[in-house]
Design an enzyme around this catalytic site. Sequence first.
Site, PDB file in Angstrom:
ATOM      1  N   HIS A  84       0.812  -1.212   0.000  1.00 46.72           N
ATOM      2  CA  HIS A  84       0.000   0.000   0.000  1.00 46.72           C
ATOM      3  C   HIS A  84       0.845   1.261   0.000  1.00 46.72           C
ATOM      4  O   HIS A  84       0.382   2.314  -0.441  1.00 46.72           O
ATOM      5  CB  HIS A  84      -0.920   0.029   1.227  1.00 46.72           C
ATOM      6  N   HIS A 111       5.670   7.082   6.270  1.00 43.47           N
ATOM      7  CA  HIS A 111       5.318   6.474   4.988  1.00 43.47           C
ATOM      8  C   HIS A 111       4.803   7.560   4.047  1.00 43.47           C
ATOM      9  O   HIS A 111       4.671   8.722   4.435  1.00 43.47           O
ATOM     10  CB  HIS A 111       4.281   5.356   5.176  1.00 43.47           C
ATOM     11  N   THR A 198      -6.122   4.741   6.464  1.00 42.87           N
ATOM     12  CA  THR A 198      -6.223   3.382   5.940  1.00 42.87           C
ATOM     13  C   THR A 198      -7.042   2.550   6.926  1.00 42.87           C
ATOM     14  O   THR A 198      -7.159   2.916   8.099  1.00 42.87           O
ATOM     15  CB  THR A 198      -4.838   2.736   5.759  1.00 42.87           C
TER      16      THR A 198
END
Length: 246
Positions: A84, A111, A198
């Site tokens: 992802h 990230h 997420t």
Amino acid sequence: MNNTLRAAAIFVITVLPDYAMASHWSYEGAESPEHWSETGPENQLCKSGMNQSPVNIDATVKAHITPLKASYMDSPVTLLNNGHTIQAGFAPDAKDTLIVDGAPYQLEQLHFHAPSENTIHGKHYAMEMHLVHKNAQGEIAVVAVMFETGEANSELDKLWRNMPAKADESFGLRQKIDVNKLLPKELSHYRFSGSLTTPPCSEGVRWLVMKHPVMLSEQQLHQFTAVMHHDNNRPVQPLHGRVVVE
């Protein structure tokens, strides 16, 4: 792999399952963001939550915000391609901390999303970095940094040179990362209460979105998007009466 890198790798895999290693969801097709709540009962907040992230930052309220105090050291990291995003995990004993309103939060991972998830006055940036912190009570604070295309980013290049190309691949960097060089020099920011972007979309996350972007080159952006194969940003979510302060 030395003991510090091994500890960082174990930490990424075992301590951060909810927002680092989630599976059975995607940014495309039948498991795209509008269907995340259908991928498991643990993901219901992705649809029913009233304080979801990301958001469009437009109207704001002026407030006397306590300045952030970042204490990031040169740290070894373990890079992970979780399918992802590309994530850099820090060892549990790392001394990378952020002081928010007098409370310390430890940096656990960072990230990337391209294009940006949060927008400012409706504008998407080329890429957005999330630095995920947690305090002693388990509360999460995310610092979001926007990237614009321009000059190459030398500190980002340390990560990109070792970017795992396939999902579930990881790589322990021997060269330490200076997180400070991935931040704008001036840490003025917007604040709002939100969620993970997420699944499981857990709420109660403190968001700190930097006002000033940093740079990456077109080549660096292309390298990331080529590995991801598709955009990896969740669409902006309704504010539902929330206030963004600055």
